[in-house]
Structures are given as C-alpha cells and as structure tokens.
Design a protein around this motif. Structure first.
Motif, PDB file in Angstrom:
ATOM      1  N   ARG A 104       0.854  -1.178   0.000  1.00 47.82           N
ATOM      2  CA  ARG A 104       0.000   0.000   0.000  1.00 47.82           C
ATOM      3  C   ARG A 104       0.894   1.233   0.000  1.00 47.82           C
ATOM      4  NH1 ARG A 104      -5.054  -0.710   1.629  1.00 47.82           N
ATOM      5  NH2 ARG A 104      -5.325   1.273   0.522  1.00 47.82           N
ATOM      6  N   LEU A 105       0.506   2.239  -0.778  1.00 46.08           N
ATOM      7  CA  LEU A 105       1.367   3.400  -0.985  1.00 46.08           C
ATOM      8  C   LEU A 105       0.596   4.709  -0.833  1.00 46.08           C
ATOM      9  CD1 LEU A 105       3.345   2.191  -4.142  1.00 46.08           C
ATOM     10  CD2 LEU A 105       4.036   1.988  -1.755  1.00 46.08           C
ATOM     11  N   LEU A 106       1.316   5.732  -0.412  1.00 44.55           N
ATOM     12  CA  LEU A 106       0.805   7.095  -0.385  1.00 44.55           C
ATOM     13  C   LEU A 106       1.379   7.800  -1.601  1.00 44.55           C
ATOM     14  CD1 LEU A 106      -0.667   9.407   1.211  1.00 44.55           C
ATOM     15  CD2 LEU A 106       1.558   9.896   2.263  1.00 44.55           C
ATOM     16  N   ALA A 107       0.521   8.207  -2.523  1.00 43.02           N
ATOM     17  CA  ALA A 107       0.975   8.792  -3.779  1.00 43.02           C
ATOM     18  C   ALA A 107       1.378  10.251  -3.588  1.00 43.02           C
ATOM     19  CB  ALA A 107      -0.124   8.690  -4.830  1.00 43.02           C
ATOM     20  N   ALA A 108       2.413  10.667  -4.321  1.00 40.50           N
ATOM     21  CA  ALA A 108       2.879  12.052  -4.309  1.00 40.50           C
ATOM     22  C   ALA A 108       2.962  12.544  -5.749  1.00 40.50           C
ATOM     23  CB  ALA A 108       4.237  12.158  -3.625  1.00 40.50           C
ATOM     24  N   TRP A 109       2.494  13.759  -5.972  1.00 32.15           N
ATOM     25  CA  TRP A 109       2.493  14.355  -7.316  1.00 32.15           C
ATOM     26  C   TRP A 109       2.943  15.802  -7.202  1.00 32.15           C
ATOM     27  CZ3 TRP A 109       0.585  18.208 -10.400  1.00 32.15           C
ATOM     28  CH2 TRP A 109       0.549  17.961 -11.793  1.00 32.15           C
ATOM     29  N   ALA A 110       3.950  16.179  -7.974  1.00 34.40           N
ATOM     30  CA  ALA A 110       4.494  17.531  -7.894  1.00 34.40           C
ATOM     31  C   ALA A 110       4.557  18.164  -9.273  1.00 34.40           C
ATOM     32  CB  ALA A 110       5.893  17.509  -7.268  1.00 34.40           C
ATOM     33  N   PRO A 111       4.052  19.380  -9.423  1.00 34.34           N
ATOM     34  CA  PRO A 111       4.175  20.099 -10.703  1.00 34.34           C
ATOM     35  C   PRO A 111       5.562  20.700 -10.825  1.00 34.34           C
ATOM     36  CG  PRO A 111       3.062  21.488  -9.118  1.00 34.34           C
ATOM     37  CD  PRO A 111       3.347  20.188  -8.412  1.00 34.34           C
ATOM     38  N   VAL A 165     -12.439  17.861  -7.680  1.00 28.53           N
ATOM     39  CA  VAL A 165     -11.812  19.154  -7.403  1.00 28.53           C
ATOM     40  C   VAL A 165     -10.502  19.188  -8.173  1.00 28.53           C
ATOM     41  CG1 VAL A 165     -12.860  19.417  -5.128  1.00 28.53           C
ATOM     42  CG2 VAL A 165     -10.654  18.280  -5.327  1.00 28.53           C
ATOM     43  N   LEU A 166     -10.126  20.370  -8.640  1.00 27.87           N
ATOM     44  CA  LEU A 166      -8.902  20.505  -9.421  1.00 27.87           C
ATOM     45  C   LEU A 166      -8.048  21.596  -8.784  1.00 27.87           C
ATOM     46  CD1 LEU A 166      -8.642  20.454 -13.291  1.00 27.87           C
ATOM     47  CD2 LEU A 166      -7.121  21.841 -11.883  1.00 27.87           C
ATOM     48  N   PRO A 167      -7.062  21.214  -7.958  1.00 26.34           N
ATOM     49  CA  PRO A 167      -6.213  22.221  -7.327  1.00 26.34           C
ATOM     50  C   PRO A 167      -5.294  22.897  -8.333  1.00 26.34           C
ATOM     51  CG  PRO A 167      -5.406  20.020  -6.847  1.00 26.34           C
ATOM     52  CD  PRO A 167      -6.697  19.847  -7.570  1.00 26.34           C
ATOM     53  N   VAL A 168      -5.096  24.203  -8.156  1.00 32.77           N
ATOM     54  CA  VAL A 168      -4.135  24.957  -8.960  1.00 32.77           C
ATOM     55  C   VAL A 168      -2.807  24.928  -8.201  1.00 32.77           C
ATOM     56  CG1 VAL A 168      -3.551  27.200  -9.944  1.00 32.77           C
ATOM     57  CG2 VAL A 168      -5.928  26.423  -9.925  1.00 32.77           C
ATOM     58  N   LEU A 169      -1.762  24.410  -8.840  1.00 28.09           N
ATOM     59  CA  LEU A 169      -0.491  24.161  -8.169  1.00 28.09           C
ATOM     60  C   LEU A 169       0.657  24.878  -8.869  1.00 28.09           C
ATOM     61  CD1 LEU A 169      -0.960  20.310  -7.651  1.00 28.09           C
ATOM     62  CD2 LEU A 169      -1.376  22.109  -5.972  1.00 28.09           C
ATOM     63  N   SER A 170       1.695  25.158  -8.092  1.00 27.86           N
ATOM     64  CA  SER A 170       2.900  25.808  -8.596  1.00 27.86           C
ATOM     65  C   SER A 170       4.114  24.956  -8.272  1.00 27.86           C
ATOM     66  CB  SER A 170       3.064  27.194  -7.965  1.00 27.86           C
ATOM     67  OG  SER A 170       1.956  28.019  -8.256  1.00 27.86           O
ATOM     68  N   PRO A 171       5.225  25.160  -8.979  1.00 27.06           N
ATOM     69  CA  PRO A 171       6.448  24.439  -8.624  1.00 27.06           C
ATOM     70  C   PRO A 171       6.793  24.664  -7.153  1.00 27.06           C
ATOM     71  CG  PRO A 171       6.718  25.516 -10.739  1.00 27.06           C
ATOM     72  CD  PRO A 171       5.416  26.000 -10.181  1.00 27.06           C
ATOM     73  N   GLY A 172       7.085  23.597  -6.441  1.00 23.94           N
ATOM     74  CA  GLY A 172       7.317  23.668  -5.007  1.00 23.94           C
ATOM     75  C   GLY A 172       6.165  23.093  -4.215  1.00 23.94           C
ATOM     76  N   ASP A 173       4.963  22.974  -4.833  1.00 22.03           N
ATOM     77  CA  ASP A 173       3.826  22.321  -4.192  1.00 22.03           C
ATOM     78  C   ASP A 173       3.930  20.816  -4.392  1.00 22.03           C
ATOM     79  OD1 ASP A 173       2.826  24.798  -3.535  1.00 22.03           O
ATOM     80  OD2 ASP A 173       1.401  24.870  -5.198  1.00 22.03           O
ATOM     81  N   VAL A 174       3.381  20.067  -3.452  1.00 20.14           N
ATOM     82  CA  VAL A 174       3.310  18.609  -3.574  1.00 20.14           C
ATOM     83  C   VAL A 174       1.913  18.158  -3.165  1.00 20.14           C
ATOM     84  CG1 VAL A 174       4.179  16.386  -2.757  1.00 20.14           C
ATOM     85  CG2 VAL A 174       5.770  18.267  -3.132  1.00 20.14           C
ATOM     86  N   ALA A 224      -3.107  16.440   0.827  1.00 18.10           N
ATOM     87  CA  ALA A 224      -2.421  17.569   1.441  1.00 18.10           C
ATOM     88  C   ALA A 224      -1.544  18.233   0.412  1.00 18.10           C
ATOM     89  CB  ALA A 224      -1.574  17.087   2.624  1.00 18.10           C
ATOM     90  N   VAL A 225      -1.444  19.530   0.489  1.00 18.27           N
ATOM     91  CA  VAL A 225      -0.527  20.274  -0.364  1.00 18.27           C
ATOM     92  C   VAL A 225       0.541  20.874   0.532  1.00 18.27           C
ATOM     93  CG1 VAL A 225      -0.246  22.196  -1.958  1.00 18.27           C
ATOM     94  CG2 VAL A 225      -2.301  20.767  -2.060  1.00 18.27           C
ATOM     95  N   ALA A 226       1.784  20.436   0.372  1.00 19.34           N
ATOM     96  CA  ALA A 226       2.898  20.989   1.143  1.00 19.34           C
ATOM     97  C   ALA A 226       3.535  22.073   0.296  1.00 19.34           C
ATOM     98  CB  ALA A 226       3.901  19.893   1.479  1.00 19.34           C
ATOM     99  N   ALA A 227       3.181  23.346   0.563  1.00 14.59           N
ATOM    100  CA  ALA A 227       3.659  24.443  -0.268  1.00 14.59           C
ATOM    101  C   ALA A 227       5.066  24.852   0.150  1.00 14.59           C
ATOM    102  CB  ALA A 227       2.701  25.621  -0.156  1.00 14.59           C
ATOM    103  N   GLY A 228       5.720  25.569  -0.738  1.00 10.70           N
ATOM    104  CA  GLY A 228       7.068  26.055  -0.459  1.00 10.70           C
ATOM    105  C   GLY A 228       8.036  25.535  -1.480  1.00 10.70           C
TER     106      GLY A 228
END
Length: 318
Positions: A104-111, A165-174, A224-228
């Motif tokens: 089982r895995l927790l998926a991570a996606w970063a722009p 829902v479609l989050p708007v993300l920037s480089p540095g967000d995960v 969760a979105v970890a910004a920065g």
C-alpha cells in the motif's frame, strides 16, 4: 528535434516547439532520464519539509517506494491524459510483475511548471477512498475504473460520476493522496508543456492514511498540499554496523553461511519474450523494467520500444 530549438527557450517551450506538429509523438514518460538524478531522488522525493509532512501522516520515517516517473504533457496530446482511476490498480500490477506482494502506498504528485485546468491538471474526488478498491478495466489503451463501479461501491445512483476538485499548483507544491483516491488528468490546451513528477511512500495497513481495500471505511483522507520551494537539504545515508546485544558476541565474519537453494519457477515464467526458470533471475530482470507513459504497460527497454512502436493498447511481449 528538441536539440535544434533555440537554447535560450525554457524547456517547456522548447519541447512544445519541437513537437508542435505531432504532439502525440513527444515522449510522455522520462523514467530512464531521472533514474539516477539526485535532483529527483534526493532533493525532491526526500525533501526534508516534505518528509516531515509524510512522517506526521504515518507516524514513522518515510520510505520512498521503488516507483517514480517524470511526465511531459503537450497541447492536445490525448495519450498523456488519464481517465478516472485508483493508483492501487497500477501499483499492485507493478509489484506482481516483480513477483512481490503488493504494498500500500501514499501517492505524491508535484508540478514542475504552473498547473491548472488549462494544461491538464490533476482532478481528485475527495472521499472516494471510502468506496474501497473498485474494479478496473482496459479502455482505449488505458487502465480505468470500470463504468458504474464507483457509484455501485459508494451507494450512489448508477450513472453517478465522482465529484471532482482541481487544485491549482505551482512548482514547489506537492499533492499527497491515498492509493484509493479516484483521480484523473485531462487534455492540455496550453501552448507550453506541462511537466510533473510522481512517486510514492510505503504505507502499512494499520496507518490512518491507509484506507482498507473494502468499501465503507471511514478513513482519514490523505490529501495535502505541502507548499514552499523544494530546495532540499542534502541527505546523507550511512550504513551503520549492527551492534550485538549485551552478553552476545558478533557472528564470526569469517564463516559464510551456505547459500539457500535457488527457488525454481514451475512452470517457468515468460516476461518480455524471455523464459525464466529461477525466481531470482526473474526478479533481477523485472527490477530493470521501465513503464509506458501512456498506459499501464511495463517491460524491459527493448519490450517498451516495441510496445511504443505498436502504439497504446497494442501490447507487447508478455
């Protein structure tokens, strides 16, 4: 073609210009290019701030799973868009191909560029993990949740589609989400390429962010979105010599234990057109598999090239 573009152009503009007349021919999966890249494996996947978030969700040190990708999506490239699916459908198949028990895995996606509705951002269905793992099937070369499966598991009307829902993300967000969270990505309408990275962290069945595979589970949604900025500190990995408990001696390093007998496969397994009679040889071969950026196919480099030549859904060596 990309090498002939002006060097001063940003990468997302260079590759878009190079494949402007044939976006479907542009590489969508860049696994091989990042296989040993510290920028991904250390500075992104093991970023200190991100790992602290994962640790708070799981209660222990993060363990990065052995699956990752870097993806490129160009305008109108339908082959780079994914329909509604759960990542567990892909993960369990990838582990099975390696002869391993699915994890089982927790998926991570970063722009890696700005991402939103216009360039094929990720749409998620909050709460969809409560439906459990739903049946998936092949459709147009993709692995997708079977029609009506989500509604049937969630108790909704037969024609219901997942709320999105479609989050708007920037480089540095995960973006972090469970392996049972329904999600998809659409076709890009932007003139530049959308670059992204995806990877995962191992979970255990008892984790609060690991929803049961059966339906009806009221489990915490790990979105969760970890910004920065993802400017990671260097990660030093040291293999410590194990210390023997008090009153015990370390084993004599000069005495080598007899190697266990080779586990044979009966009948032999065929993978990428080759026959394997030993499980260890098959596992070694599968560890070098690469994945297709347009569907769930995995195989050795030669098999992947043949698969891509046949086109999505065209198959390849078993």
């Amino acid at each position: 073609a990309i090498d002939r573009m002006p060097a001063e152009l940003p990468l997302e503009e260079r590759i878009a210009a190079a494949y402007a007349h044939a976006p479907e021919n542009a590489p969508t999966s860049w696994v091989s290019a990042i296989r040993t890249a510290p920028a991904f494996h250390h500075h992104l996947f093991r970023d200190a701030a991100l790992c602290s978030v994962v640790k708070r969700l799981t209660g222990r040190e993060p363990c990065v799973a052995a699956r990752y990708n870097c993806r490129c999506k160009l305008k109108a490239a339908a082959g780079a868009a994914f329909p509604w699916h759960q990542d567990h459908a892909f993960f369990r198949m990838q582990y099975a191909l390696r002869g391993e028990t699915p994890r089982r895995l927790l998926a991570a996606w970063a722009p890696l560029t700005e991402v939103g509705a216009t360039n094929g951002g990720v749409q998620l269905s909050p709460g969809s993990h409560r439906a459990g793992f739903v049946p998936h099937r092949r459709e147009g070369g993709f692995l997708t949740a079977a029609r009506g499966a989500f509604a049937a598991r969630s108790g909704g009307p037969a024609a219901a589609a997942p709320e999105a829902v479609l989050p708007v993300l920037s480089p540095g967000d995960v973006l972090l989400f469970t392996d049972l969270t329904m999600h998809r990505s659409g076709v890009s309408c932007a003139s530049t390429a959308r670059w992204s990275a995806d990877w995962a962290y191992e979970l255990e069945e008892g984790d609060t962010v690991c929803p049961p595979l059966g339906a009806g589970a009221a489990t915490t949604e790990a979105v969760a979105v970890a910004a920065g900025e993802a400017a990671a500190a260097g990660v030093a990995v040291a293999a410590a010599e194990p210390t023997a408990p008090a009153g015990q001696q370390r084993p004599n390093r000069g005495v080598r234990a007899a190697a266990p007998p080779e586990e044979r496969l009966d009948p032999p397994r065929v993978c990428c057109g080759r026959e394997f009679a030993l499980r260890r040889a098959l596992a070694s071969h599968v560890r070098n598999h690469v994945s297709c950026g347009q569907c769930a196919f995995e195989g050795c480099l030669a098999a992947l090239k043949l698969h891509e030549w046949r086109g999505p859904g065209g198959g390849g060596p078993p």
